[in-house]
Design a protein around this motif. Structure first.
Motif, PDB file in Angstrom:
ATOM      1  N   TRP A  96       0.752  -1.198  -0.004  1.00 37.49           N
ATOM      2  CA  TRP A  96       0.001  -0.146  -0.004  1.00 37.49           C
ATOM      3  C   TRP A  96       0.861   1.153   0.016  1.00 37.49           C
ATOM      4  CZ3 TRP A  96      -4.587   1.493  -1.453  1.00 37.49           C
ATOM      5  CH2 TRP A  96      -5.019   2.637  -1.059  1.00 37.49           C
TER       6      TRP A  96
ATOM      7  N   VAL B 116       1.172   9.087  -4.575  1.00 38.97           N
ATOM      8  CA  VAL B 116       0.451  10.211  -4.318  1.00 38.97           C
ATOM      9  C   VAL B 116       1.233  11.194  -3.768  1.00 38.97           C
ATOM     10  CG1 VAL B 116      -1.399  10.959  -3.089  1.00 38.97           C
ATOM     11  CG2 VAL B 116      -1.905   8.822  -3.923  1.00 38.97           C
TER      12      VAL B 116
ATOM     13  N   GLY C 176      -7.750   1.523 -10.849  1.00 39.98           N
ATOM     14  CA  GLY C 176      -8.352   2.438 -10.304  1.00 39.98           C
ATOM     15  C   GLY C 176      -9.372   1.931  -9.375  1.00 39.98           C
ATOM     16  N   ALA C 177     -10.105   1.084  -9.881  1.00 37.90           N
ATOM     17  CA  ALA C 177     -11.339   0.496  -9.107  1.00 37.90           C
ATOM     18  C   ALA C 177     -10.783  -0.228  -7.808  1.00 37.90           C
ATOM     19  CB  ALA C 177     -12.162  -0.388  -9.898  1.00 37.90           C
TER      20      ALA C 177
ATOM     21  N   MET D 202      -9.355   2.389  -5.443  1.00 39.96           N
ATOM     22  CA  MET D 202     -10.577   3.155  -4.729  1.00 39.96           C
ATOM     23  C   MET D 202     -11.060   2.129  -3.506  1.00 39.96           C
ATOM     24  SD  MET D 202     -10.948   5.955  -5.944  1.00 39.96           S
ATOM     25  CE  MET D 202     -12.473   6.679  -5.654  1.00 39.96           C
TER      26      MET D 202
ATOM     27  N   MET E  14      -8.773   2.081  -0.711  1.00 40.39           N
ATOM     28  CA  MET E  14      -8.751   3.466  -0.008  1.00 40.39           C
ATOM     29  C   MET E  14      -9.822   3.403   0.970  1.00 40.39           C
ATOM     30  SD  MET E  14      -8.298   6.435  -2.515  1.00 40.39           S
ATOM     31  CE  MET E  14      -6.940   6.653  -3.599  1.00 40.39           C
TER      32      MET E  14
ATOM     33  N   LEU F 212      -9.203  -0.078   3.649  1.00 39.93           N
ATOM     34  CA  LEU F 212      -7.838  -0.254   4.926  1.00 39.93           C
ATOM     35  C   LEU F 212      -8.155   0.821   5.886  1.00 39.93           C
ATOM     36  CD1 LEU F 212      -7.169  -1.811   2.511  1.00 39.93           C
ATOM     37  CD2 LEU F 212      -4.961  -0.607   2.353  1.00 39.93           C
ATOM     38  N   GLY F 213      -7.474   0.428   6.981  1.00 35.09           N
ATOM     39  CA  GLY F 213      -7.807   1.127   8.281  1.00 35.09           C
ATOM     40  C   GLY F 213      -8.683   0.406   8.856  1.00 35.09           C
TER      41      GLY F 213
ATOM     42  N   ARG G 205      -7.455  -5.061   7.076  1.00 41.79           N
ATOM     43  CA  ARG G 205      -6.797  -5.453   5.939  1.00 41.79           C
ATOM     44  C   ARG G 205      -6.489  -6.844   6.019  1.00 41.79           C
ATOM     45  NH1 ARG G 205      -2.848  -1.013   7.038  1.00 41.79           N
ATOM     46  NH2 ARG G 205      -3.197  -0.967   4.860  1.00 41.79           N
TER      47      ARG G 205
ATOM     48  N   VAL H 211      -6.890  13.249  -2.006  1.00 43.39           N
ATOM     49  CA  VAL H 211      -6.468  11.944  -2.168  1.00 43.39           C
ATOM     50  C   VAL H 211      -5.471  11.519  -1.251  1.00 43.39           C
ATOM     51  CG1 VAL H 211      -5.388  10.310  -3.915  1.00 43.39           C
ATOM     52  CG2 VAL H 211      -7.369  12.228  -4.490  1.00 43.39           C
ATOM     53  N   ARG H 212      -4.537  12.596  -1.223  1.00 46.19           N
ATOM     54  CA  ARG H 212      -3.371  11.973  -0.261  1.00 46.19           C
ATOM     55  C   ARG H 212      -3.653  11.727   1.315  1.00 46.19           C
ATOM     56  NH1 ARG H 212       2.111  14.911   0.863  1.00 46.19           N
ATOM     57  NH2 ARG H 212       1.296  16.749   0.063  1.00 46.19           N
TER      58      ARG H 212
ATOM     59  N   THR I 128      -6.662  10.631   1.998  1.00 46.23           N
ATOM     60  CA  THR I 128      -7.408   9.187   2.016  1.00 46.23           C
ATOM     61  C   THR I 128      -6.497   8.292   2.232  1.00 46.23           C
ATOM     62  OG1 THR I 128      -9.074  10.645   0.651  1.00 46.23           O
ATOM     63  CG2 THR I 128      -9.107   8.095   0.709  1.00 46.23           C
ATOM     64  N   VAL I 129      -5.381   8.241   1.363  1.00 47.41           N
ATOM     65  CA  VAL I 129      -4.449   7.144   1.257  1.00 47.41           C
ATOM     66  C   VAL I 129      -3.862   7.171   2.620  1.00 47.41           C
ATOM     67  CG1 VAL I 129      -2.412   6.466   0.410  1.00 47.41           C
ATOM     68  CG2 VAL I 129      -4.241   7.301  -1.049  1.00 47.41           C
TER      69      VAL I 129
ATOM     70  N   ALA J 257      -5.088   7.979   5.471  1.00 43.40           N
ATOM     71  CA  ALA J 257      -6.184   7.429   6.425  1.00 43.40           C
ATOM     72  C   ALA J 257      -6.288   5.907   6.248  1.00 43.40           C
ATOM     73  CB  ALA J 257      -7.209   8.013   6.041  1.00 43.40           C
ATOM     74  N   ALA J 258      -6.036   5.518   5.078  1.00 42.61           N
ATOM     75  CA  ALA J 258      -6.227   3.953   4.898  1.00 42.61           C
ATOM     76  C   ALA J 258      -4.900   3.303   5.621  1.00 42.61           C
ATOM     77  CB  ALA J 258      -6.085   3.609   3.131  1.00 42.61           C
ATOM     78  N   THR J 259      -3.800   3.975   5.719  1.00 42.03           N
ATOM     79  CA  THR J 259      -2.650   3.377   6.696  1.00 42.03           C
ATOM     80  C   THR J 259      -2.842   3.407   7.923  1.00 42.03           C
ATOM     81  OG1 THR J 259      -1.349   4.420   4.634  1.00 42.03           O
ATOM     82  CG2 THR J 259      -0.162   3.203   6.543  1.00 42.03           C
TER      83      THR J 259
ATOM     84  N   SER K 227      -4.429   3.428  11.041  1.00 39.82           N
ATOM     85  CA  SER K 227      -5.499   3.134  11.807  1.00 39.82           C
ATOM     86  C   SER K 227      -6.444   4.170  12.177  1.00 39.82           C
ATOM     87  CB  SER K 227      -5.538   1.755  12.635  1.00 39.82           C
ATOM     88  OG  SER K 227      -4.268   1.230  12.390  1.00 39.82           O
TER      89      SER K 227
ATOM     90  N   GLY L 161     -11.627   8.329   4.632  1.00 36.08           N
ATOM     91  CA  GLY L 161     -11.821   7.853   3.170  1.00 36.08           C
ATOM     92  C   GLY L 161     -13.328   7.555   2.971  1.00 36.08           C
ATOM     93  N   GLN L 162     -13.915   7.050   4.044  1.00 37.25           N
ATOM     94  CA  GLN L 162     -15.259   6.782   3.719  1.00 37.25           C
ATOM     95  C   GLN L 162     -16.200   7.966   3.407  1.00 37.25           C
ATOM     96  OE1 GLN L 162     -13.689   4.667   5.602  1.00 37.25           O
ATOM     97  NE2 GLN L 162     -14.690   2.593   6.004  1.00 37.25           N
TER      98      GLN L 162
ATOM     99  N   ALA M 132     -15.455   9.423   0.046  1.00 36.95           N
ATOM    100  CA  ALA M 132     -16.104   8.527  -1.198  1.00 36.95           C
ATOM    101  C   ALA M 132     -17.333   8.686  -1.028  1.00 36.95           C
ATOM    102  CB  ALA M 132     -15.776   6.911  -0.815  1.00 36.95           C
TER     103      ALA M 132
ATOM    104  N   PHE N  57     -18.705   3.596 -10.386  1.00 34.86           N
ATOM    105  CA  PHE N  57     -18.351   4.879  -9.630  1.00 34.86           C
ATOM    106  C   PHE N  57     -16.735   4.360  -9.332  1.00 34.86           C
ATOM    107  CE2 PHE N  57     -16.723   6.034  -5.039  1.00 34.86           C
ATOM    108  CZ  PHE N  57     -16.559   7.349  -5.475  1.00 34.86           C
ATOM    109  N   GLN N  58     -16.233   3.269  -8.802  1.00 38.28           N
ATOM    110  CA  GLN N  58     -14.900   3.027  -8.762  1.00 38.28           C
ATOM    111  C   GLN N  58     -14.028   2.919  -9.923  1.00 38.28           C
ATOM    112  OE1 GLN N  58     -15.698  -0.852  -6.878  1.00 38.28           O
ATOM    113  NE2 GLN N  58     -16.296   0.156  -4.651  1.00 38.28           N
TER     114      GLN N  58
ATOM    115  N   TYR O 194     -14.158   6.940 -11.029  1.00 40.48           N
ATOM    116  CA  TYR O 194     -13.142   7.750 -10.279  1.00 40.48           C
ATOM    117  C   TYR O 194     -11.833   7.282  -9.913  1.00 40.48           C
ATOM    118  CZ  TYR O 194     -16.630  11.180  -8.923  1.00 40.48           C
ATOM    119  OH  TYR O 194     -17.488  12.285  -8.687  1.00 40.48           O
ATOM    120  N   GLY O 195     -11.825   5.943 -10.073  1.00 36.76           N
ATOM    121  CA  GLY O 195     -10.457   5.220 -10.003  1.00 36.76           C
ATOM    122  C   GLY O 195      -9.442   5.495 -11.374  1.00 36.76           C
TER     123      GLY O 195
END
Lengths: 201, 201, 201, 201
Positions: free
Chosen positions: C107, C114, C166-167, C170, C173, C176-177, C180, D110-111, D113-114, D116-118, D120, D127-128, D131, D161-162, D165-166
DNA sequence: AATTAATCGAGACGGTACGTCGGGTCTTATG
DNA sequence: CATAAGACCCGACGTACCGTCTCGATTAATT
């Protein structure tokens, strides 16, 4: 006190910049002299010494430690006197102490000693160290007087020290703030009756 | 000094809470005793006194003023002594001063005096006021001694004051921090030679 | 990338410690995995690798370079797939990418991409490099599909790549968190409709 | 997020300065825009907002929280589109997203979100939230298309959407850094094949 | 009774300094 | 003489306190 560690460090890596320690102490004194305790800032000291803050904190734990060291290093003690007679030795010594106190940094020694007597741990034995260094001058003087037979061998030097230094310190306490620019004459006028009192002719 | 102003205020509006002043001074002393100068904060004082900060600042200009007042109010002076003889009066007085210094707040008087001697404007004539109040006891003692004919009328009382008080203060400087719980016996052992020195029998 | 230079250095002077490079990269990955970007520090990496900071900076220009190299070296790309049919190839590929993203370091590739897209100069063409490497797998797959006649020769592979990857990105994104640790089954359930959408049967 | 608490605060003490929150968020965005992540400083934000640092830290736990809130507040979502046809709606929407990403702050979404996905805990469900907000536009569009009979009622909108947008996000990843000043024409050239792919005419 | 004005507790405010920590550079001794 | 160790300068971090301020709530004296 804070820095030395050990002389025989193998010391890999870049050695500590030689001048730094001294420059910092000097800067600390200057800052303290100009701005007083309230305006005494670590950032300002570092800046004035041309040094990063971390370089300061690498050598001194905190503000107190630095200021203590700076003042102790500077206040290298009262100049020795040896006029040949006990009375005039004492007058000289007391006058020197008076002049020492006129200097903001000289007076700071007292301030720190008093602080040290309050805060148990922080400032350690600062008071004792200062007292010992100052009393040594007096012991030398009295020692010579004993040799000359001016006073008996069992003369209570320590008590004399406490009275004489104490009296000068007391005078400075109530005097300073008002004015700290006594002429030698004025100092003499204040010192003479003191010596006359503790060492009647 | 800071608070009183005048009793004859017509005072519209809500009158000042009566107890507040005292509670604040007390809280200030307690805080100062527990945390020392470094840890002495206005917020803590206000909180401990159960009072808003504005209530404090309405009465005292700043931290220094409050602490000064608090300590000066508490350190109401050394108890009078009158034993009938100059020597034992002096011994009593010196012992009392010693005990006064054992109390952190008593010692704080010295600290503030020293600070006051440094910072020109801030703490004003604190030193003088304290010295005057303390010296009055001694002048009373010596006055009676003169009446009794123990000492001549032109006795240098002020010099005696400086030596005696100075010596006790000097001893305290190097003593405190280490230990501040001297017994009456130990105090006597320290005081006697002092008085013997300044007032030989 | 940053370090190699050339193998055939005549190498005057002390030769570089052999293991260092690898140990540093490994330490970097571990630190990044444990503490994330915010807690990722050069000091910690050097310490963990048992190496001086300059040893690191001798090999990598700065923090970004080190992290980039470390992650790029690890993220050796998605495993190739070749099942014989385009649809199942795509499903496999997408599932592999999903699994790649479950790994914190996998990841991290996205994260760096980014970042690279933000900071103009610093991270350079990291994004492009990653994209190229990943897209090669897909081009191989589609190439074979074209040979088998499953899709026309002018199939917009790049667009497919962007949509599919991309999908998956997305989904990761927002996923995760939270968690995983998707099972292969759950991954399949997420991947299948995606492939069905971009490549209707 | 950080501030709200509850509307029904009894609110003793001075109420929080109304404008402050907004001014700080605005200042944060401006600073971030001008200096980027690396140069983004709490001190600078506070100074620019004409506010003390404590006022900032009273509202936001730390740097991350502030920046997150600032960006989330700004990135209020892509403008709605409604052209009457699904295809051109999608083209418009994708183009808008593209333009949103050209803006450094838009891309910052985006940054974060990424990130945030790391991490926890730290950034929570950022991200949610993002989205969901973005997908709502698309659901509206597709909903209308279903009403018009352009697509069946069970159309997999989320998958669309995925993919859409992706794909735009993937393009931006490899594009940005190099250049972030695409003309509307260039954007159109990138968007059209995408829409053609996911929604063949 | 209504008004006015000072004070109260609470706590947010703009500042400023603290002591810590990280990035990237520089200066030695080492191999 | 290139490498390795680690001290260096810089500047931001998040915290704490200062002394000021703004609230709503009391609390008299004055209308």
């Amino acid at each position: 006190m804070t820095s030395s560690d050990s002389a025989l460090r193998k010391s890999r890596g870049r050695p500590r910049t030689p001048g730094a320690e001294g420059r910092i102490l000097e800067a600390a004194l200057e800052e303290y002299g100009e701005r007083g305790w309230a305006g005494f800032t670590m950032d300002a000291v570092a800046r004035r010494a041309g040094v990063g803050k971390s370089t300061v904190y690498l050598r001194w734990r905190d503000k107190d430690s630095l200021l203590t060291d700076a003042i102790e290093a500077h206040s290298s003690g009262i100049e020795e006197v040896d006029t040949g007679s006990l009375r005039s030795d004492l007058e000289q010594l007391a006058a020197n102490l008076f002049r020492h106190y006129m200097d903001p940094i000289g007076w700071a020694t007292v301030r720190l000693t008093v602080d040290a007597a309050t805060a148990s741990a922080a400032l350690g034995m600062f008071g004792q160290r200062v007292a010992r260094r100052h009393s040594e001058s007096l012991f030398a003087i009295v020692g010579r007087a004993i040799e000359r037979g001016e006073v008996p061998a069992d003369f209570p030097t320590m008590t004399l020290f406490q009275c004489l230094y104490g009296a000068v310190t007391m005078q400075s306490m109530t005097l300073l703030g008002a004015r700290r620019d006594l002429t030698d004459d004025e100092i003499a006028r204040r010192v003479t009756p003191l010596v006359e009192f503790v060492m009647p002719s």
